[in-house]
Design a protein around this motif. Structure first.
Motif, PDB file in Angstrom:
ATOM      1  N   ILE A  80       0.788  -1.222   0.106  1.00  0.00           N
ATOM      2  CA  ILE A  80      -0.125   0.081  -0.068  1.00  0.00           C
ATOM      3  C   ILE A  80       0.795   1.354  -0.099  1.00  0.00           C
ATOM      4  N   ARG A  81       1.996   1.299   0.687  1.00  0.00           N
ATOM      5  CA  ARG A  81       2.985   2.262   0.396  1.00  0.00           C
ATOM      6  C   ARG A  81       3.367   2.553  -0.804  1.00  0.00           C
ATOM      7  N   ALA A  82       3.601   1.329  -1.714  1.00  0.00           N
ATOM      8  CA  ALA A  82       3.968   1.377  -2.985  1.00  0.00           C
ATOM      9  C   ALA A  82       2.949   2.360  -3.864  1.00  0.00           C
ATOM     10  N   GLY A  83       1.694   1.563  -3.548  1.00  0.00           N
ATOM     11  CA  GLY A  83       0.574   2.127  -4.155  1.00  0.00           C
ATOM     12  C   GLY A  83       0.165   3.823  -3.953  1.00  0.00           C
ATOM     13  N   PHE A  84       0.521   4.101  -2.724  1.00  0.00           N
ATOM     14  CA  PHE A  84       0.295   5.429  -2.462  1.00  0.00           C
ATOM     15  C   PHE A  84       1.454   6.380  -3.084  1.00  0.00           C
ATOM     16  N   MET A  85       2.414   5.845  -3.066  1.00  0.00           N
ATOM     17  CA  MET A  85       3.869   6.702  -3.747  1.00  0.00           C
ATOM     18  C   MET A  85       3.477   6.684  -5.012  1.00  0.00           C
ATOM     19  N   ALA A  86       2.961   5.873  -5.683  1.00  0.00           N
ATOM     20  CA  ALA A  86       2.520   5.850  -7.176  1.00  0.00           C
ATOM     21  C   ALA A  86       1.628   6.995  -7.343  1.00  0.00           C
ATOM     22  N   TYR A  87       0.602   7.104  -6.470  1.00  0.00           N
ATOM     23  CA  TYR A  87      -0.481   7.979  -6.748  1.00  0.00           C
ATOM     24  C   TYR A  87       0.027   9.260  -6.415  1.00  0.00           C
ATOM     25  N   ALA A  88       0.879   9.362  -5.318  1.00  0.00           N
ATOM     26  CA  ALA A  88       1.194  10.797  -4.879  1.00  0.00           C
ATOM     27  C   ALA A  88       1.928  11.477  -5.864  1.00  0.00           C
ATOM     28  N   GLY A  89       2.514  10.507  -6.601  1.00  0.00           N
ATOM     29  CA  GLY A  89       3.715  10.881  -7.655  1.00  0.00           C
ATOM     30  C   GLY A  89       3.012  11.437  -8.755  1.00  0.00           C
ATOM     31  N   GLY A  90       1.803  11.297  -8.766  1.00  0.00           N
ATOM     32  CA  GLY A  90       1.041  11.924 -10.061  1.00  0.00           C
ATOM     33  C   GLY A  90       1.070  13.664  -9.875  1.00  0.00           C
ATOM     34  N   ILE A  91       1.263  13.907  -8.541  1.00  0.00           N
ATOM     35  CA  ILE A  91       1.500  15.566  -8.657  1.00  0.00           C
ATOM     36  C   ILE A  91       2.659  15.894  -9.479  1.00  0.00           C
ATOM     37  N   ILE A  92       3.717  15.148  -9.643  1.00  0.00           N
ATOM     38  CA  ILE A  92       4.449  15.217 -10.739  1.00  0.00           C
ATOM     39  C   ILE A  92       4.459  13.917 -11.579  1.00  0.00           C
ATOM     40  N   GLY A  93       3.817  13.777 -12.594  1.00  0.00           N
ATOM     41  CA  GLY A  93       3.889  12.810 -13.304  1.00  0.00           C
ATOM     42  C   GLY A  93       4.814  11.857 -13.663  1.00  0.00           C
ATOM     43  N   ILE A  94       5.973  12.459 -13.972  1.00  0.00           N
ATOM     44  CA  ILE A  94       7.251  11.631 -14.284  1.00  0.00           C
ATOM     45  C   ILE A  94       7.503  10.662 -13.051  1.00  0.00           C
ATOM     46  N   ARG A 154      -4.107  10.213 -13.359  1.00  0.00           N
ATOM     47  CA  ARG A 154      -5.381  11.270 -13.334  1.00  0.00           C
ATOM     48  C   ARG A 154      -5.137  12.216 -12.461  1.00  0.00           C
ATOM     49  N   LEU A 155      -4.530  12.118 -11.271  1.00  0.00           N
ATOM     50  CA  LEU A 155      -4.089  13.074 -10.581  1.00  0.00           C
ATOM     51  C   LEU A 155      -3.111  14.078 -11.202  1.00  0.00           C
ATOM     52  N   THR A 156      -2.258  13.943 -12.142  1.00  0.00           N
ATOM     53  CA  THR A 156      -1.388  14.750 -13.125  1.00  0.00           C
ATOM     54  C   THR A 156      -2.409  15.584 -13.686  1.00  0.00           C
ATOM     55  N   THR A 157      -3.613  15.041 -14.298  1.00  0.00           N
ATOM     56  CA  THR A 157      -4.555  15.862 -15.244  1.00  0.00           C
ATOM     57  C   THR A 157      -5.191  17.046 -14.524  1.00  0.00           C
ATOM     58  N   VAL A 158      -5.514  16.808 -13.161  1.00  0.00           N
ATOM     59  CA  VAL A 158      -5.809  17.542 -12.289  1.00  0.00           C
ATOM     60  C   VAL A 158      -4.929  18.840 -11.920  1.00  0.00           C
ATOM     61  N   VAL A 159      -3.703  18.340 -11.893  1.00  0.00           N
ATOM     62  CA  VAL A 159      -2.511  19.446 -11.559  1.00  0.00           C
ATOM     63  C   VAL A 159      -2.303  20.204 -12.927  1.00  0.00           C
ATOM     64  N   ILE A 160      -2.444  19.542 -14.022  1.00  0.00           N
ATOM     65  CA  ILE A 160      -2.188  20.609 -15.215  1.00  0.00           C
ATOM     66  C   ILE A 160      -3.379  21.277 -15.453  1.00  0.00           C
ATOM     67  N   ASP A 161      -4.506  20.931 -15.014  1.00  0.00           N
ATOM     68  CA  ASP A 161      -5.760  21.883 -15.235  1.00  0.00           C
ATOM     69  C   ASP A 161      -5.584  23.019 -14.342  1.00  0.00           C
ATOM     70  N   LYS A 180     -12.276  12.617  -8.130  1.00  0.00           N
ATOM     71  CA  LYS A 180     -13.070  11.566  -7.708  1.00  0.00           C
ATOM     72  C   LYS A 180     -12.561  10.235  -8.585  1.00  0.00           C
ATOM     73  N   ASP A 181     -12.569  10.454  -9.771  1.00  0.00           N
ATOM     74  CA  ASP A 181     -12.140   9.342 -10.457  1.00  0.00           C
ATOM     75  C   ASP A 181     -10.695   8.435  -9.885  1.00  0.00           C
ATOM     76  N   SER A 182      -9.609   9.579  -9.636  1.00  0.00           N
ATOM     77  CA  SER A 182      -8.528   9.084  -9.050  1.00  0.00           C
ATOM     78  C   SER A 182      -8.634   8.412  -7.594  1.00  0.00           C
ATOM     79  N   ILE A 183      -9.377   8.991  -7.031  1.00  0.00           N
ATOM     80  CA  ILE A 183      -9.872   8.366  -5.556  1.00  0.00           C
ATOM     81  C   ILE A 183     -10.426   7.028  -5.780  1.00  0.00           C
ATOM     82  N   ALA A 184     -11.305   7.028  -6.804  1.00  0.00           N
ATOM     83  CA  ALA A 184     -11.896   5.557  -7.079  1.00  0.00           C
ATOM     84  C   ALA A 184     -10.944   4.399  -7.400  1.00  0.00           C
ATOM     85  N   LEU A 185     -10.144   4.860  -8.341  1.00  0.00           N
ATOM     86  CA  LEU A 185      -9.122   3.933  -8.780  1.00  0.00           C
ATOM     87  C   LEU A 185      -7.956   3.597  -7.636  1.00  0.00           C
TER      88      LEU A 185
END
Length: 218
Positions: A80-94, A154-161, A180-185
Protein backbone atom coordinates in the motif's frame (compact mmCIF):
# COMPACT_ATOMS: atom_id res chain seq x y z
CA UNK A 1 -36.21 -3.19 0.85
CA UNK A 2 -37.63 -4.94 -2.20
CA UNK A 3 -35.58 -7.21 -4.42
CA UNK A 4 -36.09 -4.82 -7.33
CA UNK A 5 -34.73 -1.90 -5.28
CA UNK A 6 -31.72 -3.96 -4.20
CA UNK A 7 -31.00 -5.00 -7.80
CA UNK A 8 -31.23 -1.39 -8.96
CA UNK A 9 -28.73 -0.29 -6.30
CA UNK A 10 -26.34 -3.07 -7.26
CA UNK A 11 -26.65 -2.13 -10.92
CA UNK A 12 -26.06 1.52 -10.04
CA UNK A 13 -22.83 0.67 -8.20
CA UNK A 14 -21.74 -1.47 -11.14
CA UNK A 15 -22.39 1.40 -13.56
CA UNK A 16 -20.39 3.79 -11.35
CA UNK A 17 -17.31 1.56 -11.50
CA UNK A 18 -17.89 0.83 -15.17
CA UNK A 19 -17.94 4.57 -15.78
CA UNK A 20 -14.67 5.04 -13.89
CA UNK A 21 -12.93 2.42 -16.02
CA UNK A 22 -14.42 3.83 -19.21
CA UNK A 23 -13.45 7.44 -18.49
CA UNK A 24 -9.92 6.42 -17.51
CA UNK A 25 -9.29 3.65 -20.02
CA UNK A 26 -6.54 5.63 -21.75
CA UNK A 27 -4.66 6.15 -18.48
CA UNK A 28 -5.13 2.49 -17.55
CA UNK A 29 -3.78 1.53 -20.98
CA UNK A 30 -0.84 3.91 -20.52
CA UNK A 31 0.01 2.39 -17.13
CA UNK A 32 -0.26 -1.12 -18.54
CA UNK A 33 2.01 -0.30 -21.48
CA UNK A 34 4.64 1.35 -19.25
CA UNK A 35 4.69 -1.61 -16.86
CA UNK A 36 4.96 -4.35 -19.47
CA UNK A 37 7.45 -2.44 -21.64
CA UNK A 38 9.62 -2.04 -18.54
CA UNK A 39 9.13 -5.72 -17.73
CA UNK A 40 10.20 -6.66 -21.27
CA UNK A 41 13.32 -4.47 -21.03
CA UNK A 42 14.04 -6.03 -17.64
CA UNK A 43 13.83 -9.54 -19.11
CA UNK A 44 16.38 -8.61 -21.78
CA UNK A 45 18.76 -7.04 -19.25
CA UNK A 46 18.37 -9.95 -16.83
CA UNK A 47 18.99 -12.52 -19.56
CA UNK A 48 22.05 -10.86 -21.09
CA UNK A 49 23.54 -9.45 -17.87
CA UNK A 50 22.95 -12.25 -15.35
CA UNK A 51 26.02 -11.44 -13.23
CA UNK A 52 24.72 -7.96 -12.38
CA UNK A 53 21.18 -9.17 -11.62
CA UNK A 54 22.52 -12.14 -9.64
CA UNK A 55 24.48 -9.80 -7.38
CA UNK A 56 21.43 -7.72 -6.53
CA UNK A 57 19.18 -10.78 -6.28
CA UNK A 58 21.49 -12.36 -3.69
CA UNK A 59 21.29 -9.24 -1.55
CA UNK A 60 17.53 -9.14 -2.02
CA UNK A 61 17.09 -12.78 -0.98
CA UNK A 62 19.28 -12.24 2.10
CA UNK A 63 17.23 -9.21 3.14
CA UNK A 64 14.04 -11.19 2.62
CA UNK A 65 15.25 -14.16 4.67
CA UNK A 66 16.22 -11.85 7.54
CA UNK A 67 12.67 -10.52 7.85
CA UNK A 68 10.90 -12.26 10.72
CA UNK A 69 7.47 -10.68 10.38
CA UNK A 70 6.23 -11.64 6.92
CA UNK A 71 2.49 -11.48 7.44
CA UNK A 72 -0.62 -10.29 5.64
CA UNK A 73 -0.38 -6.96 7.46
CA UNK A 74 3.31 -6.39 6.74
CA UNK A 75 2.92 -7.30 3.07
CA UNK A 76 -0.18 -5.15 2.72
CA UNK A 77 1.59 -2.24 4.44
CA UNK A 78 4.54 -2.54 2.06
CA UNK A 79 2.35 -2.78 -1.03
CA UNK A 80 0.00 0.00 0.00
CA UNK A 81 2.98 2.26 0.58
CA UNK A 82 4.13 1.60 -2.99
CA UNK A 83 0.58 2.23 -4.24
CA UNK A 84 0.27 5.56 -2.43
CA UNK A 85 3.70 6.61 -3.67
CA UNK A 86 2.59 5.89 -7.24
CA UNK A 87 -0.58 7.88 -6.63
CA UNK A 88 1.06 10.85 -4.90
CA UNK A 89 3.73 10.83 -7.58
CA UNK A 90 0.99 11.98 -9.92
CA UNK A 91 1.52 15.50 -8.60
CA UNK A 92 4.60 15.29 -10.82
CA UNK A 93 3.56 12.70 -13.38
CA UNK A 94 7.08 11.54 -14.21
CA UNK A 95 7.44 10.20 -10.66
CA UNK A 96 4.51 7.82 -11.15
CA UNK A 97 5.91 6.68 -14.49
CA UNK A 98 9.34 6.12 -12.93
CA UNK A 99 8.01 4.06 -10.00
CA UNK A 100 5.88 1.95 -12.33
CA UNK A 101 8.82 1.40 -14.68
CA UNK A 102 11.14 0.39 -11.84
CA UNK A 103 8.68 -2.22 -10.54
CA UNK A 104 8.16 -3.68 -14.01
CA UNK A 105 11.88 -3.67 -14.75
CA UNK A 106 12.82 -5.45 -11.51
CA UNK A 107 10.29 -8.23 -12.05
CA UNK A 108 11.39 -8.62 -15.66
CA UNK A 109 15.09 -8.60 -14.73
CA UNK A 110 14.61 -11.41 -12.23
CA UNK A 111 12.60 -13.41 -14.75
CA UNK A 112 15.25 -12.90 -17.44
CA UNK A 113 17.95 -13.91 -14.97
CA UNK A 114 16.25 -17.23 -14.26
CA UNK A 115 15.50 -17.77 -17.96
CA UNK A 116 19.26 -17.58 -18.48
CA UNK A 117 19.74 -20.27 -15.85
CA UNK A 118 20.45 -18.06 -12.85
CA UNK A 119 20.63 -19.33 -9.31
CA UNK A 120 19.92 -18.31 -5.73
CA UNK A 121 22.47 -19.47 -3.13
CA UNK A 122 24.16 -21.65 -5.79
CA UNK A 123 20.88 -23.45 -6.58
CA UNK A 124 19.63 -23.14 -10.16
CA UNK A 125 16.05 -21.90 -10.32
CA UNK A 126 13.68 -22.82 -13.14
CA UNK A 127 11.71 -19.82 -14.51
CA UNK A 128 8.52 -21.81 -13.89
CA UNK A 129 9.48 -22.17 -10.23
CA UNK A 130 10.19 -18.43 -9.97
CA UNK A 131 6.84 -17.56 -11.54
CA UNK A 132 5.06 -19.97 -9.19
CA UNK A 133 6.15 -17.72 -6.32
CA UNK A 134 4.99 -14.60 -8.17
CA UNK A 135 1.83 -15.39 -10.12
CA UNK A 136 -0.55 -16.40 -7.28
CA UNK A 137 -0.48 -12.96 -5.68
CA UNK A 138 0.86 -11.15 -8.75
CA UNK A 139 -2.42 -11.54 -10.63
CA UNK A 140 -3.87 -9.13 -8.07
CA UNK A 141 -0.80 -7.12 -7.10
CA UNK A 142 0.24 -6.11 -10.62
CA UNK A 143 -3.24 -4.84 -11.62
CA UNK A 144 -3.35 -3.00 -8.28
CA UNK A 145 -0.09 -1.23 -9.06
CA UNK A 146 -1.30 -0.41 -12.56
CA UNK A 147 -4.56 0.91 -11.11
CA UNK A 148 -2.77 3.05 -8.51
CA UNK A 149 -0.51 4.43 -11.23
CA UNK A 150 -3.48 5.26 -13.44
CA UNK A 151 -4.95 7.08 -10.44
CA UNK A 152 -1.67 8.98 -10.18
CA UNK A 153 -1.81 9.94 -13.85
CA UNK A 154 -5.39 11.10 -13.36
CA UNK A 155 -4.12 13.27 -10.53
CA UNK A 156 -1.55 14.65 -12.96
CA UNK A 157 -4.34 15.86 -15.25
CA UNK A 158 -5.93 17.69 -12.31
CA UNK A 159 -2.62 19.42 -11.56
CA UNK A 160 -2.21 20.38 -15.23
CA UNK A 161 -5.73 21.86 -15.27
CA UNK A 162 -4.97 23.88 -12.14
CA UNK A 163 -1.74 25.18 -13.68
CA UNK A 164 -3.60 26.15 -16.85
CA UNK A 165 -6.18 27.91 -14.72
CA UNK A 166 -3.49 29.94 -12.95
CA UNK A 167 -2.01 30.86 -16.32
CA UNK A 168 -5.39 32.04 -17.53
CA UNK A 169 -5.74 29.34 -20.18
CA UNK A 170 -9.24 28.01 -20.92
CA UNK A 171 -9.97 24.41 -20.03
CA UNK A 172 -12.96 22.20 -19.31
CA UNK A 173 -13.64 22.51 -15.58
CA UNK A 174 -14.25 18.93 -14.52
CA UNK A 175 -11.45 18.70 -11.95
CA UNK A 176 -13.80 17.47 -9.24
CA UNK A 177 -14.87 14.47 -11.30
CA UNK A 178 -11.28 13.76 -12.27
CA UNK A 179 -10.20 13.87 -8.65
CA UNK A 180 -13.08 11.56 -7.66
CA UNK A 181 -12.02 9.16 -10.41
CA UNK A 182 -8.46 9.15 -9.08
CA UNK A 183 -9.73 8.30 -5.59
CA UNK A 184 -12.01 5.58 -6.99
CA UNK A 185 -9.13 3.98 -8.90
CA UNK A 186 -6.93 4.16 -5.82
CA UNK A 187 -9.66 2.56 -3.70
CA UNK A 188 -9.95 -0.34 -6.14
CA UNK A 189 -6.16 -0.70 -6.05
CA UNK A 190 -6.23 -0.86 -2.24
CA UNK A 191 -8.75 -3.71 -2.36
CA UNK A 192 -6.61 -5.60 -4.86
CA UNK A 193 -3.50 -5.01 -2.72
CA UNK A 194 -5.37 -6.45 0.26
CA UNK A 195 -6.36 -9.58 -1.68
CA UNK A 196 -2.77 -9.94 -2.95
CA UNK A 197 -1.40 -9.63 0.61
CA UNK A 198 -3.70 -12.39 1.90
CA UNK A 199 -2.68 -14.71 -0.93
CA UNK A 200 1.05 -13.93 -0.66
CA UNK A 201 1.17 -14.40 3.12
CA UNK A 202 -0.95 -17.54 3.27
CA UNK A 203 -0.92 -19.37 -0.07
CA UNK A 204 1.90 -18.29 -2.39
CA UNK A 205 4.67 -20.10 -0.50
CA UNK A 206 2.69 -23.35 -0.34
CA UNK A 207 1.86 -23.18 -4.05
CA UNK A 208 5.47 -22.36 -4.91
CA UNK A 209 6.83 -25.16 -2.74
CA UNK A 210 4.39 -27.62 -4.30
CA UNK A 211 5.41 -26.67 -7.85
CA UNK A 212 9.08 -26.71 -6.83
CA UNK A 213 8.59 -30.26 -5.54
CA UNK A 214 7.02 -31.33 -8.81
CA UNK A 215 9.89 -29.73 -10.71
CA UNK A 216 12.54 -31.49 -8.60
CA UNK A 217 10.93 -34.89 -9.04
CA UNK A 218 10.73 -34.74 -12.82
Amino acid sequence: MSRLSFDNQSLSKYNIFKGVFKRNRNLLALSTIIFFMSLFIGVIVGYFSPDIIGYYLTGFSNDLSSQVDISTVSIFTHNIRAGFMAYAGGIIGIVTAALLSINGFILGAFLGYFMHGGAINHSTVNPLVFMSYVVPHGIFEIPALIMASAAGFRLTTVVIDLINSLRGKPYVNNDYRKFKDSIALLAIAVVLFAVAAVIEANFTMSIGNYITGLNLHK
